[in-house]
Design a protein around this motif. Structure first.
Motif, PDB file in Angstrom:
ATOM      1  N   ARG A  56      -3.449   0.898 -15.347  1.00 13.62           N
ATOM      2  CA  ARG A  56      -2.525   2.006 -15.060  1.00 13.62           C
ATOM      3  C   ARG A  56      -2.803   2.584 -13.673  1.00 13.62           C
ATOM      4  NH1 ARG A  56      -3.853   3.820 -20.627  1.00 13.62           N
ATOM      5  NH2 ARG A  56      -2.032   3.548 -21.977  1.00 13.62           N
ATOM      6  N   LEU A  57      -4.076   2.816 -13.383  1.00  8.27           N
ATOM      7  CA  LEU A  57      -4.449   3.424 -12.111  1.00  8.27           C
ATOM      8  C   LEU A  57      -4.129   2.508 -10.940  1.00  8.27           C
ATOM      9  CD1 LEU A  57      -5.674   5.822 -10.681  1.00  8.27           C
ATOM     10  CD2 LEU A  57      -7.939   4.896 -11.148  1.00  8.27           C
ATOM     11  N   ARG A  58      -4.373   1.221 -11.082  1.00  5.26           N
ATOM     12  CA  ARG A  58      -4.057   0.269 -10.008  1.00  5.26           C
ATOM     13  C   ARG A  58      -2.562   0.223  -9.739  1.00  5.26           C
ATOM     14  NH1 ARG A  58      -8.790  -1.432 -12.177  1.00  5.26           N
ATOM     15  NH2 ARG A  58     -10.295  -2.452 -10.779  1.00  5.26           N
ATOM     16  N   VAL A  59      -1.761   0.316 -10.793  1.00  2.00           N
ATOM     17  CA  VAL A  59      -0.310   0.311 -10.600  1.00  2.00           C
ATOM     18  C   VAL A  59       0.127   1.562  -9.844  1.00  2.00           C
ATOM     19  CG1 VAL A  59       1.953   0.312 -11.719  1.00  2.00           C
ATOM     20  CG2 VAL A  59       0.108  -1.112 -12.640  1.00  2.00           C
ATOM     21  N   ARG A  60      -0.405   2.733 -10.221  1.00  2.00           N
ATOM     22  CA  ARG A  60      -0.040   3.963  -9.519  1.00  2.00           C
ATOM     23  C   ARG A  60      -0.460   3.897  -8.046  1.00  2.00           C
ATOM     24  NH1 ARG A  60       3.940   5.332 -12.556  1.00  2.00           N
ATOM     25  NH2 ARG A  60       3.473   6.610 -14.399  1.00  2.00           N
ATOM     26  N   ALA A  61      -1.640   3.351  -7.784  1.00  2.00           N
ATOM     27  CA  ALA A  61      -2.089   3.224  -6.393  1.00  2.00           C
ATOM     28  C   ALA A  61      -1.175   2.291  -5.608  1.00  2.00           C
ATOM     29  CB  ALA A  61      -3.526   2.715  -6.355  1.00  2.00           C
ATOM     30  N   GLN A  62      -0.764   1.182  -6.241  1.00  2.00           N
ATOM     31  CA  GLN A  62       0.123   0.241  -5.565  1.00  2.00           C
ATOM     32  C   GLN A  62       1.502   0.850  -5.344  1.00  2.00           C
ATOM     33  OE1 GLN A  62      -0.721  -2.741  -4.318  1.00  2.00           O
ATOM     34  NE2 GLN A  62       1.333  -3.174  -3.585  1.00  2.00           N
ATOM     35  N   GLN A  63       1.999   1.612  -6.323  1.00  2.00           N
ATOM     36  CA  GLN A  63       3.294   2.282  -6.147  1.00  2.00           C
ATOM     37  C   GLN A  63       3.240   3.276  -4.988  1.00  2.00           C
ATOM     38  OE1 GLN A  63       3.532   3.556 -10.307  1.00  2.00           O
ATOM     39  NE2 GLN A  63       5.501   2.501 -10.506  1.00  2.00           N
ATOM     40  N   SER A  64       2.149   4.029  -4.915  1.00  2.00           N
ATOM     41  CA  SER A  64       2.001   4.973  -3.813  1.00  2.00           C
ATOM     42  C   SER A  64       1.933   4.239  -2.481  1.00  2.00           C
ATOM     43  CB  SER A  64       0.739   5.822  -4.022  1.00  2.00           C
ATOM     44  OG  SER A  64       0.554   6.733  -2.969  1.00  2.00           O
ATOM     45  N   LEU A  65       1.183   3.149  -2.446  1.00  2.00           N
ATOM     46  CA  LEU A  65       1.061   2.333  -1.225  1.00  2.00           C
ATOM     47  C   LEU A  65       2.425   1.823  -0.768  1.00  2.00           C
ATOM     48  CD1 LEU A  65      -1.506  -0.544  -0.663  1.00  2.00           C
ATOM     49  CD2 LEU A  65       0.926  -0.956  -0.378  1.00  2.00           C
ATOM     50  N   MET A  66       3.200   1.292  -1.707  1.00  2.00           N
ATOM     51  CA  MET A  66       4.493   0.712  -1.337  1.00  2.00           C
ATOM     52  C   MET A  66       5.452   1.778  -0.826  1.00  2.00           C
ATOM     53  SD  MET A  66       4.917  -2.300  -4.236  1.00  2.00           S
ATOM     54  CE  MET A  66       5.145  -1.150  -5.589  1.00  2.00           C
ATOM     55  N   ALA A  67       5.436   2.956  -1.465  1.00  2.00           N
ATOM     56  CA  ALA A  67       6.287   4.047  -0.993  1.00  2.00           C
ATOM     57  C   ALA A  67       5.836   4.517   0.392  1.00  2.00           C
ATOM     58  CB  ALA A  67       6.250   5.199  -1.994  1.00  2.00           C
ATOM     59  N   TYR A  68       4.542   4.559   0.613  1.00  2.00           N
ATOM     60  CA  TYR A  68       3.979   4.969   1.910  1.00  2.00           C
ATOM     61  C   TYR A  68       4.502   4.073   3.027  1.00  2.00           C
ATOM     62  CZ  TYR A  68       0.187   5.472   5.421  1.00  2.00           C
ATOM     63  OH  TYR A  68      -0.541   5.645   6.572  1.00  2.00           O
ATOM     64  N   TRP A  69       4.433   2.756   2.825  1.00  2.00           N
ATOM     65  CA  TRP A  69       4.866   1.831   3.874  1.00  2.00           C
ATOM     66  C   TRP A  69       6.384   1.746   3.986  1.00  2.00           C
ATOM     67  CZ3 TRP A  69       2.017   0.761   7.718  1.00  2.00           C
ATOM     68  CH2 TRP A  69       0.621   0.680   7.583  1.00  2.00           C
ATOM     69  N   ALA A  70       7.090   2.129   2.916  1.00  2.00           N
ATOM     70  CA  ALA A  70       8.556   2.153   2.994  1.00  2.00           C
ATOM     71  C   ALA A  70       9.053   3.402   3.718  1.00  2.00           C
ATOM     72  CB  ALA A  70       9.161   2.094   1.596  1.00  2.00           C
ATOM     73  N   GLY A  71       8.129   4.340   4.026  1.00  2.00           N
ATOM     74  CA  GLY A  71       8.526   5.571   4.685  1.00  2.00           C
ATOM     75  C   GLY A  71       8.911   6.675   3.728  1.00  2.00           C
ATOM     76  N   TRP A  72       8.621   6.480   2.430  1.00  2.00           N
ATOM     77  CA  TRP A  72       8.952   7.481   1.414  1.00  2.00           C
ATOM     78  C   TRP A  72       7.699   8.311   1.124  1.00  2.00           C
ATOM     79  CZ3 TRP A  72      10.772   2.993  -2.217  1.00  2.00           C
ATOM     80  CH2 TRP A  72      11.867   2.329  -1.650  1.00  2.00           C
ATOM     81  N   ALA A  73       7.298   9.135   2.067  1.00  2.00           N
ATOM     82  CA  ALA A  73       5.998   9.812   1.978  1.00  2.00           C
ATOM     83  C   ALA A  73       5.899  10.742   0.775  1.00  2.00           C
ATOM     84  CB  ALA A  73       5.731  10.578   3.271  1.00  2.00           C
ATOM     85  N   THR A  74       6.952  11.509   0.474  1.00  2.00           N
ATOM     86  CA  THR A  74       6.871  12.416  -0.669  1.00  2.00           C
ATOM     87  C   THR A  74       6.801  11.633  -1.981  1.00  2.00           C
ATOM     88  OG1 THR A  74       9.298  12.630  -0.703  1.00  2.00           O
ATOM     89  CG2 THR A  74       8.040  14.297   0.520  1.00  2.00           C
TER      90      THR A  74
END
Length: 336
Positions: free
Chosen positions: A116-134
Protein backbone atom coordinates in the motif's frame (compact mmCIF):
# COMPACT_ATOMS: atom_id res chain seq x y z
CA UNK A 1 8.51 -17.06 -24.50
CA UNK A 2 9.32 -20.68 -23.76
CA UNK A 3 9.78 -19.89 -20.07
CA UNK A 4 6.39 -18.19 -19.86
CA UNK A 5 4.77 -21.10 -21.73
CA UNK A 6 6.29 -23.49 -19.20
CA UNK A 7 4.95 -21.41 -16.31
CA UNK A 8 1.44 -21.43 -17.76
CA UNK A 9 1.60 -25.19 -18.27
CA UNK A 10 2.83 -25.72 -14.71
CA UNK A 11 -0.09 -23.75 -13.31
CA UNK A 12 -2.54 -25.97 -15.22
CA UNK A 13 -0.71 -29.20 -14.43
CA UNK A 14 -0.81 -28.52 -10.68
CA UNK A 15 -4.60 -28.63 -10.73
CA UNK A 16 -7.40 -26.19 -10.06
CA UNK A 17 -5.62 -24.78 -7.00
CA UNK A 18 -2.38 -22.87 -7.43
CA UNK A 19 0.51 -25.07 -6.36
CA UNK A 20 3.68 -24.06 -4.56
CA UNK A 21 5.81 -24.47 -7.68
CA UNK A 22 3.65 -22.04 -9.65
CA UNK A 23 3.79 -19.44 -6.89
CA UNK A 24 7.55 -19.87 -6.51
CA UNK A 25 8.02 -19.52 -10.28
CA UNK A 26 5.93 -16.35 -10.37
CA UNK A 27 7.67 -14.87 -7.33
CA UNK A 28 11.10 -15.51 -8.84
CA UNK A 29 10.07 -13.90 -12.10
CA UNK A 30 8.58 -10.83 -10.42
CA UNK A 31 11.73 -10.41 -8.29
CA UNK A 32 13.91 -10.76 -11.39
CA UNK A 33 11.97 -8.02 -13.19
CA UNK A 34 12.08 -5.78 -10.12
CA UNK A 35 15.87 -6.08 -10.07
CA UNK A 36 16.28 -5.70 -13.84
CA UNK A 37 13.91 -2.79 -14.38
CA UNK A 38 16.08 0.07 -13.02
CA UNK A 39 19.14 -1.22 -14.85
CA UNK A 40 17.82 -2.32 -18.24
CA UNK A 41 16.20 -0.33 -21.07
CA UNK A 42 12.43 -0.35 -20.68
CA UNK A 43 11.81 -2.19 -23.94
CA UNK A 44 13.71 -5.19 -22.55
CA UNK A 45 11.45 -5.66 -19.52
CA UNK A 46 8.07 -4.37 -20.67
CA UNK A 47 7.02 -7.56 -22.44
CA UNK A 48 7.89 -9.67 -19.40
CA UNK A 49 5.94 -7.32 -17.14
CA UNK A 50 2.83 -7.64 -19.30
CA UNK A 51 3.19 -11.44 -19.34
CA UNK A 52 3.63 -11.58 -15.56
CA UNK A 53 0.51 -9.52 -14.97
CA UNK A 54 -1.46 -11.69 -17.39
CA UNK A 55 -0.35 -14.90 -15.65
CA UNK A 56 -1.09 -13.52 -12.17
CA UNK A 57 -4.55 -12.25 -13.14
CA UNK A 58 -5.43 -15.54 -14.86
CA UNK A 59 -4.42 -17.49 -11.77
CA UNK A 60 -6.60 -15.25 -9.59
CA UNK A 61 -9.58 -16.13 -11.78
CA UNK A 62 -9.24 -19.75 -10.61
CA UNK A 63 -9.58 -21.27 -7.15
CA UNK A 64 -6.89 -21.13 -4.48
CA UNK A 65 -6.53 -21.54 -0.77
CA UNK A 66 -6.86 -18.18 1.08
CA UNK A 67 -3.11 -17.97 1.77
CA UNK A 68 -2.30 -18.56 -1.89
CA UNK A 69 -4.88 -15.99 -2.97
CA UNK A 70 -3.23 -13.40 -0.72
CA UNK A 71 0.18 -14.23 -2.21
CA UNK A 72 -1.20 -13.91 -5.72
CA UNK A 73 -2.76 -10.54 -4.94
CA UNK A 74 0.57 -9.37 -3.53
CA UNK A 75 2.48 -10.44 -6.65
CA UNK A 76 -0.25 -9.00 -8.91
CA UNK A 77 0.02 -5.72 -7.03
CA UNK A 78 3.80 -5.59 -7.38
CA UNK A 79 3.58 -6.24 -11.12
CA UNK A 80 0.82 -3.64 -11.55
CA UNK A 81 2.95 -1.15 -9.62
CA UNK A 82 5.86 -1.80 -11.97
CA UNK A 83 3.55 -1.36 -14.95
CA UNK A 84 2.41 1.94 -13.46
CA UNK A 85 6.03 3.01 -13.47
CA UNK A 86 6.40 1.74 -17.05
CA UNK A 87 3.47 3.89 -18.20
CA UNK A 88 4.98 6.82 -16.32
CA UNK A 89 8.36 6.23 -17.97
CA UNK A 90 6.63 6.20 -21.35
CA UNK A 91 5.10 9.60 -20.63
CA UNK A 92 1.49 8.48 -20.04
CA UNK A 93 0.58 9.59 -16.49
CA UNK A 94 -3.12 8.77 -16.81
CA UNK A 95 -2.45 5.14 -17.79
CA UNK A 96 0.13 5.05 -15.01
CA UNK A 97 -2.48 6.10 -12.45
CA UNK A 98 -4.90 3.42 -13.68
CA UNK A 99 -2.26 0.74 -13.16
CA UNK A 100 -1.44 2.20 -9.74
CA UNK A 101 -5.09 2.05 -8.67
CA UNK A 102 -5.16 -1.61 -9.66
CA UNK A 103 -2.00 -2.14 -7.63
CA UNK A 104 -3.63 -0.53 -4.59
CA UNK A 105 -6.72 -2.75 -4.92
CA UNK A 106 -4.40 -5.76 -4.99
CA UNK A 107 -2.57 -4.44 -1.92
CA UNK A 108 -5.91 -4.14 -0.10
CA UNK A 109 -6.90 -7.68 -1.04
CA UNK A 110 -3.51 -8.93 0.12
CA UNK A 111 -3.82 -6.72 3.24
CA UNK A 112 -0.19 -5.68 2.79
CA UNK A 113 0.80 -2.28 4.21
CA UNK A 114 4.24 -2.39 2.59
CA UNK A 115 2.66 -2.59 -0.86
CA UNK A 116 0.00 0.00 0.00
CA UNK A 117 2.74 2.43 0.99
CA UNK A 118 4.81 1.78 -2.14
CA UNK A 119 1.77 2.43 -4.32
CA UNK A 120 1.05 5.75 -2.57
CA UNK A 121 4.70 6.78 -2.96
CA UNK A 122 4.63 5.88 -6.66
CA UNK A 123 1.34 7.76 -7.17
CA UNK A 124 2.83 10.83 -5.52
CA UNK A 125 5.98 10.49 -7.65
CA UNK A 126 4.01 10.23 -10.88
CA UNK A 127 1.86 13.25 -10.03
CA UNK A 128 5.00 15.21 -9.10
CA UNK A 129 6.63 14.60 -12.49
CA UNK A 130 3.36 15.24 -14.33
CA UNK A 131 3.31 18.72 -12.78
CA UNK A 132 0.34 17.96 -10.51
CA UNK A 133 2.03 19.14 -7.31
CA UNK A 134 -1.10 19.39 -5.14
CA UNK A 135 -2.14 15.90 -6.25
CA UNK A 136 1.35 14.64 -5.41
CA UNK A 137 0.94 16.15 -1.93
CA UNK A 138 -2.46 14.48 -1.52
CA UNK A 139 -1.00 11.04 -2.22
CA UNK A 140 1.94 11.78 0.08
CA UNK A 141 -0.48 12.64 2.87
CA UNK A 142 -2.49 9.46 2.24
CA UNK A 143 0.65 7.42 2.81
CA UNK A 144 1.95 9.40 5.77
CA UNK A 145 0.43 7.29 8.57
CA UNK A 146 1.69 4.09 6.98
CA UNK A 147 5.20 5.53 6.69
CA UNK A 148 5.75 5.30 10.45
CA UNK A 149 4.09 1.89 10.80
CA UNK A 150 5.84 -0.02 7.98
CA UNK A 151 9.28 -1.44 8.75
CA UNK A 152 10.71 -1.53 5.23
CA UNK A 153 12.39 1.09 3.08
CA UNK A 154 9.04 2.25 1.66
CA UNK A 155 8.65 4.51 4.71
CA UNK A 156 11.87 6.34 3.83
CA UNK A 157 10.67 6.58 0.22
CA UNK A 158 7.31 8.05 1.22
CA UNK A 159 8.82 10.68 3.54
CA UNK A 160 11.51 11.62 0.99
CA UNK A 161 8.90 11.91 -1.76
CA UNK A 162 6.75 14.05 0.53
CA UNK A 163 9.76 16.30 1.20
CA UNK A 164 10.44 17.09 -2.44
CA UNK A 165 6.72 17.50 -3.15
CA UNK A 166 6.20 20.06 -0.39
CA UNK A 167 9.45 21.79 -1.30
CA UNK A 168 8.13 22.20 -4.85
CA UNK A 169 4.97 23.80 -3.38
CA UNK A 170 7.09 26.34 -1.50
CA UNK A 171 6.62 24.79 1.96
CA UNK A 172 10.29 24.63 2.95
CA UNK A 173 9.50 24.05 6.63
CA UNK A 174 7.42 20.95 5.88
CA UNK A 175 10.05 19.71 3.41
CA UNK A 176 12.84 19.98 5.98
CA UNK A 177 10.69 18.26 8.61
CA UNK A 178 10.01 15.37 6.23
CA UNK A 179 13.71 15.08 5.38
CA UNK A 180 14.51 14.83 9.10
CA UNK A 181 11.87 12.13 9.58
CA UNK A 182 13.20 10.23 6.56
CA UNK A 183 16.73 10.35 8.01
CA UNK A 184 15.49 9.01 11.36
CA UNK A 185 13.51 6.26 9.63
CA UNK A 186 16.54 5.35 7.54
CA UNK A 187 18.71 4.95 10.66
CA UNK A 188 16.36 2.30 12.09
CA UNK A 189 15.57 0.54 8.83
CA UNK A 190 14.62 -3.14 8.74
CA UNK A 191 13.93 -4.78 5.38
CA UNK A 192 10.46 -6.14 4.69
CA UNK A 193 9.65 -8.96 2.28
CA UNK A 194 9.33 -6.60 -0.70
CA UNK A 195 12.72 -5.03 0.00
CA UNK A 196 14.15 -8.50 -0.52
CA UNK A 197 13.09 -8.31 -4.17
CA UNK A 198 15.64 -5.47 -4.59
CA UNK A 199 15.54 -3.07 -7.53
CA UNK A 200 12.32 -1.09 -7.74
CA UNK A 201 10.93 -2.51 -4.51
CA UNK A 202 13.83 -1.29 -2.37
CA UNK A 203 14.45 2.41 -1.70
CA UNK A 204 18.24 2.28 -1.69
CA UNK A 205 20.56 4.73 0.08
CA UNK A 206 21.71 6.27 -3.20
CA UNK A 207 18.11 6.96 -4.16
CA UNK A 208 17.49 8.53 -0.76
CA UNK A 209 20.44 10.88 -1.32
CA UNK A 210 19.07 11.81 -4.74
CA UNK A 211 15.69 12.73 -3.21
CA UNK A 212 17.49 14.82 -0.56
CA UNK A 213 19.16 16.80 -3.34
CA UNK A 214 15.91 17.07 -5.28
CA UNK A 215 14.03 18.47 -2.28
CA UNK A 216 16.72 21.07 -1.58
CA UNK A 217 16.68 22.21 -5.21
CA UNK A 218 13.34 23.89 -4.45
CA UNK A 219 14.36 25.51 -1.15
CA UNK A 220 15.54 29.13 -1.55
CA UNK A 221 19.11 29.61 -0.39
CA UNK A 222 19.82 25.87 -0.12
CA UNK A 223 21.97 25.64 -3.26
CA UNK A 224 25.12 24.53 -1.41
CA UNK A 225 23.17 21.87 0.51
CA UNK A 226 21.58 20.64 -2.72
CA UNK A 227 24.94 20.49 -4.49
CA UNK A 228 26.49 18.52 -1.61
CA UNK A 229 23.59 16.04 -1.56
CA UNK A 230 23.69 15.61 -5.35
CA UNK A 231 27.44 14.91 -5.25
CA UNK A 232 26.85 12.35 -2.48
CA UNK A 233 24.13 10.68 -4.55
CA UNK A 234 26.31 10.55 -7.67
CA UNK A 235 29.20 9.06 -5.71
CA UNK A 236 26.85 6.43 -4.24
CA UNK A 237 25.51 5.55 -7.69
CA UNK A 238 29.04 5.34 -9.10
CA UNK A 239 29.98 2.97 -6.28
CA UNK A 240 26.87 0.84 -6.83
CA UNK A 241 27.55 0.67 -10.59
CA UNK A 242 31.18 -0.37 -10.04
CA UNK A 243 30.09 -3.10 -7.61
CA UNK A 244 27.32 -4.39 -9.89
CA UNK A 245 24.85 -3.65 -7.08
CA UNK A 246 21.08 -3.92 -7.67
CA UNK A 247 20.85 -0.47 -6.05
CA UNK A 248 22.17 1.17 -9.23
CA UNK A 249 19.45 2.74 -11.38
CA UNK A 250 20.23 4.69 -14.52
CA UNK A 251 17.13 6.90 -14.26
CA UNK A 252 17.75 8.10 -10.71
CA UNK A 253 21.48 8.42 -11.40
CA UNK A 254 20.57 10.72 -14.29
CA UNK A 255 18.18 12.60 -12.01
CA UNK A 256 20.93 13.27 -9.46
CA UNK A 257 23.29 14.48 -12.20
CA UNK A 258 20.58 16.74 -13.63
CA UNK A 259 19.99 18.18 -10.17
CA UNK A 260 23.71 18.92 -9.88
CA UNK A 261 23.58 20.68 -13.25
CA UNK A 262 20.52 22.64 -12.12
CA UNK A 263 22.25 23.84 -8.95
CA UNK A 264 25.31 24.89 -10.91
CA UNK A 265 23.13 26.77 -13.38
CA UNK A 266 21.59 28.63 -10.45
CA UNK A 267 25.08 29.49 -9.23
CA UNK A 268 26.21 30.71 -12.66
CA UNK A 269 28.73 27.88 -13.19
CA UNK A 270 28.24 27.03 -16.87
CA UNK A 271 31.27 24.74 -17.12
CA UNK A 272 29.91 22.79 -14.18
CA UNK A 273 26.51 22.51 -15.84
CA UNK A 274 27.96 20.90 -18.97
CA UNK A 275 30.17 18.56 -16.93
CA UNK A 276 27.34 17.35 -14.68
CA UNK A 277 24.92 16.83 -17.57
CA UNK A 278 27.33 15.03 -19.91
CA UNK A 279 26.60 11.45 -18.66
CA UNK A 280 22.87 12.15 -18.91
CA UNK A 281 23.06 13.36 -22.49
CA UNK A 282 25.17 10.32 -23.36
CA UNK A 283 22.37 7.91 -22.38
CA UNK A 284 21.17 5.91 -25.40
CA UNK A 285 17.61 6.55 -26.66
CA UNK A 286 16.21 3.38 -25.06
CA UNK A 287 17.08 4.79 -21.62
CA UNK A 288 15.60 8.24 -22.21
CA UNK A 289 12.51 7.70 -20.09
CA UNK A 290 10.11 10.54 -19.38
CA UNK A 291 11.53 11.43 -15.96
CA UNK A 292 15.07 11.65 -17.29
CA UNK A 293 14.01 13.94 -20.12
CA UNK A 294 11.98 16.08 -17.70
CA UNK A 295 15.03 16.44 -15.44
CA UNK A 296 17.19 17.53 -18.37
CA UNK A 297 14.54 19.98 -19.56
CA UNK A 298 14.58 21.70 -16.16
CA UNK A 299 18.23 22.49 -16.81
CA UNK A 300 17.22 23.82 -20.23
CA UNK A 301 14.75 26.12 -18.48
CA UNK A 302 17.37 27.36 -16.03
CA UNK A 303 19.61 28.32 -18.93
CA UNK A 304 16.91 30.65 -20.25
CA UNK A 305 17.53 33.07 -17.39
CA UNK A 306 18.57 36.59 -18.47
CA UNK A 307 22.14 36.11 -17.23
CA UNK A 308 22.68 33.48 -19.95
CA UNK A 309 21.29 35.49 -22.86
CA UNK A 310 23.90 35.67 -25.60
CA UNK A 311 26.02 32.86 -24.09
CA UNK A 312 27.16 30.49 -26.81
CA UNK A 313 28.00 27.82 -24.25
CA UNK A 314 24.51 27.98 -22.74
CA UNK A 315 22.96 27.81 -26.21
CA UNK A 316 25.04 24.72 -27.10
CA UNK A 317 23.88 22.91 -23.95
CA UNK A 318 20.26 23.85 -24.67
CA UNK A 319 20.57 22.56 -28.24
CA UNK A 320 21.97 19.27 -26.99
CA UNK A 321 19.11 18.89 -24.52
CA UNK A 322 16.55 19.60 -27.24
CA UNK A 323 18.10 17.04 -29.59
CA UNK A 324 18.26 14.56 -26.70
CA UNK A 325 14.55 14.85 -25.98
CA UNK A 326 13.47 14.27 -29.58
CA UNK A 327 13.99 10.48 -29.33
CA UNK A 328 12.47 9.34 -26.03
CA UNK A 329 12.27 5.71 -24.91
CA UNK A 330 8.52 5.83 -25.65
CA UNK A 331 9.26 6.07 -29.37
CA UNK A 332 11.18 2.79 -29.20
CA UNK A 333 8.55 0.98 -27.10
CA UNK A 334 5.49 1.92 -29.14
CA UNK A 335 5.31 -1.53 -30.65
CA UNK A 336 4.90 -3.25 -27.28
Amino acid sequence: MAAWRAMRFASVAEGSNVGSETLDNLYDEVARISTAYPREPLNRVLGDLIEAQDVAFRLLEGRQRPRQTAELYLLSGVVSLMLAKASHDLGDPRAAMRQARTAYICADNADHDGLRLRVRAQQSLMAYWAGWATEAARYADLGRELASAVAGSAGVWMLSQSARTYASLGDSERARADLALAATKRDSLADDELDQMDGLMRFADCRYLYYCAEARIWIPGAEDEAEHAALQAIAAYDEAAAAGSPDWAYGDDAGARSDLALVRAAKGELDGVAEALRPVLDLPPDKRVAGVIASAMRVHGALREPRYHGSRQATRVQQEIEAYGRTPAAALSSGQ
